[in-house]
Design an enzyme around this catalytic site. Structure first.
Site, PDB file in Angstrom:
ATOM      1  N   GLU A 165      -2.952   0.156  -3.098  1.00  0.00           N
ATOM      2  CA  GLU A 165      -1.637   0.649  -2.713  1.00  0.00           C
ATOM      3  C   GLU A 165      -0.900   1.150  -3.957  1.00  0.00           C
ATOM      4  OE1 GLU A 165      -0.414  -1.390   1.273  1.00  0.00           O
ATOM      5  OE2 GLU A 165       0.434  -2.490  -0.405  1.00  0.00           O
TER       6      GLU A 165
ATOM      7  N   GLY B 172       6.448   3.358   0.985  1.00  0.00           N
ATOM      8  CA  GLY B 172       7.767   3.595   1.561  1.00  0.00           C
ATOM      9  C   GLY B 172       8.441   4.871   1.088  1.00  0.00           C
TER      10      GLY B 172
ATOM     11  N   SER C 109       2.492   4.842   2.661  1.00  0.00           N
ATOM     12  CA  SER C 109       2.926   5.977   3.480  1.00  0.00           C
ATOM     13  C   SER C 109       1.846   6.510   4.417  1.00  0.00           C
ATOM     14  CB  SER C 109       3.486   7.102   2.592  1.00  0.00           C
ATOM     15  OG  SER C 109       4.668   6.655   1.925  1.00  0.00           O
TER      16      SER C 109
ATOM     17  N   ASN D  76       1.501  -4.469   7.776  1.00  0.00           N
ATOM     18  CA  ASN D  76       2.288  -5.403   6.967  1.00  0.00           C
ATOM     19  C   ASN D  76       3.746  -5.184   7.354  1.00  0.00           C
ATOM     20  OD1 ASN D  76       3.675  -6.829   5.044  1.00  0.00           O
ATOM     21  ND2 ASN D  76       3.005  -5.554   3.313  1.00  0.00           N
TER      22      ASN D  76
ATOM     23  N   HIS E 116       0.652  -8.408  -3.178  1.00  0.00           N
ATOM     24  CA  HIS E 116       1.321  -7.146  -2.842  1.00  0.00           C
ATOM     25  C   HIS E 116       2.258  -6.771  -3.985  1.00  0.00           C
ATOM     26  CE1 HIS E 116       3.851  -4.201  -0.850  1.00  0.00           C
ATOM     27  NE2 HIS E 116       2.882  -4.059   0.036  1.00  0.00           N
TER      28      HIS E 116
ATOM     29  N   GLU F  50       5.147  -5.742  -4.003  1.00  0.00           N
ATOM     30  CA  GLU F  50       6.518  -6.264  -3.842  1.00  0.00           C
ATOM     31  C   GLU F  50       6.599  -7.726  -4.280  1.00  0.00           C
ATOM     32  OE1 GLU F  50       6.968  -4.946   0.208  1.00  0.00           O
ATOM     33  OE2 GLU F  50       6.934  -2.874  -0.527  1.00  0.00           O
TER      34      GLU F  50
ATOM     35  N   LYS G  72       6.256  -6.771   6.412  1.00  0.00           N
ATOM     36  CA  LYS G  72       7.219  -7.115   5.343  1.00  0.00           C
ATOM     37  C   LYS G  72       8.341  -7.953   5.958  1.00  0.00           C
ATOM     38  CE  LYS G  72       5.615  -3.058   2.934  1.00  0.00           C
ATOM     39  NZ  LYS G  72       5.870  -1.983   1.990  1.00  0.00           N
TER      40      LYS G  72
HETATM   41  O1  LIG Z   1       3.221  -1.585   1.281  1.00  0.00           O
HETATM   42  C1  LIG Z   1       2.627  -1.109   2.238  1.00  0.00           C
HETATM   43  C2  LIG Z   1       1.744  -1.941   3.065  1.00  0.00           C
HETATM   44  O2  LIG Z   1       1.477  -3.164   2.465  1.00  0.00           O
HETATM   45  C3  LIG Z   1       2.795   0.309   2.611  1.00  0.00           C
HETATM   46  O3  LIG Z   1       4.076   0.495   3.110  1.00  0.00           O
HETATM   47  P1  LIG Z   1       4.468   1.915   3.822  1.00  0.00           P
HETATM   48  O4  LIG Z   1       3.380   2.189   4.825  1.00  0.00           O
HETATM   49  O5  LIG Z   1       5.797   1.648   4.443  1.00  0.00           O
HETATM   50  O6  LIG Z   1       4.492   2.929   2.730  1.00  0.00           O
END
Ligand SMILES: O=C(CO)COP(=O)(O)O
Length: 242
Positions: A158, A164, A203, A8, A91, A93, A10
């Site tokens: 997640e 992150g 992560s 992803n 997601h 976010e 983002k």
């Molecule tokens: O949100 C994520 C994937 O959708 C995970 O992000 P990270 O791997 O950067 O922690």
């Protein structure tokens, strides 16, 4: 079960960087499904960059409507038409930044499926919810609200606090959550819930991938930061179970 390693991106990535990213991944990884979900404008160019390679390209969201006066939204039929295979939905976010509720995620999953896209529905608890012992209850409620009847797609667990941050749950906590998600899926979907892939995200890095991907009921990974570099993404895919 064949695992999926999904990236992803983002709101990251550039057109200029695509060719350099695609080249090391062009041979794929035997026995593992690979998927990258870049920002909308890069979907078409990424499909072209991976032409002939066993790497699928997907989107990070889609509209709940199929067409019409919805400025800034992108429809599932258009994504399917240009060759996207999957779409990430719900997601954390999007739930946090755009107020997306589970009912909307469920309706988007229906729209996406009708358009021929495979949805990846994301669920996960916040740190406060984990610390108060509510993680499984919260995730069960998200599944009940976000997964439509007859759903045929993937789930991504997640934990919000692991995204992150460099923090990951313990192996035991991931195992317990994935077992709980499996039980919910079987209850909601019957037989279809038995084989559905449940990805872990938060992560995932080359250094912890083998341990996370070996956990029972972990059907692959959804990777943010470490999917931006082809070498890291490839190293994680090579750690997948075959
Ligand atoms: O949100 C994520 C994937 O959708 C995970 O992000 P990270 O791997 O950067 O922690």
């Amino acid at each position: 079960m064949r695992q999926m390693i999904a990236g992803n991106w983002k709101m990251n990535g550039t057109l200029a960087g695509l060719a350099g990213f695609a080249a090391p991944l062009a041979a794929g990884v035997d026995g593992v499904d690979l998927l990258i979900c870049p920002p909308f404008p890069l979907i078409g160019p990424m499909i072209a960059a991976f032409a002939g390679a066993p790497v699928a390209v997907g989107a990070q969201d889609c509209a709940v409507e199929v067409a019409g006066a919805h400025t800034g939204d992108v429809s599932a039929p258009l994504l399917a038409e240009i060759g996207a295979s999957h779409v990430i939905l719900g997601h954390s976010e999007r739930r946090a930044d755009h107020g997306e509720r589970s009912a909307l995620v469920r309706d988007k999953a229906r729209t996406a499926t009708a358009a021929g896209l495979i949805p990846i529905i994301c669920v996960g608890e916040t740190l406060a919810e984990r610390e108060s012992g509510e993680a499984e209850t919260v995730v069960r409620a998200q599944l009940a609200g976000s997964v439509p009847d007859g759903f045929a797609g993937l789930i991504a667990y997640e934990p919000v606090w692991a995204i992150g941050t460099g923090k990951t749950p313990t192996v035991a906590d991931v195992a317990a959550m994935h077992a709980s998600i499996r039980a919910s899926l079987k209850k909601q979907l019957g037989d279809a819930g038995t084989a559905m892939l449940i990805l872990y995200g938060g992560s995932v890095k080359p250094a912890n991938a083998a341990e996370l991907l070996a956990i029972p009921e972990v059907g692959g990974a959804l990777i943010g930061g470490a999917s931006l570099e082809a070498d890291d993404f490839l190293a994680i895919a090579q750690a997948a179970q075959r």
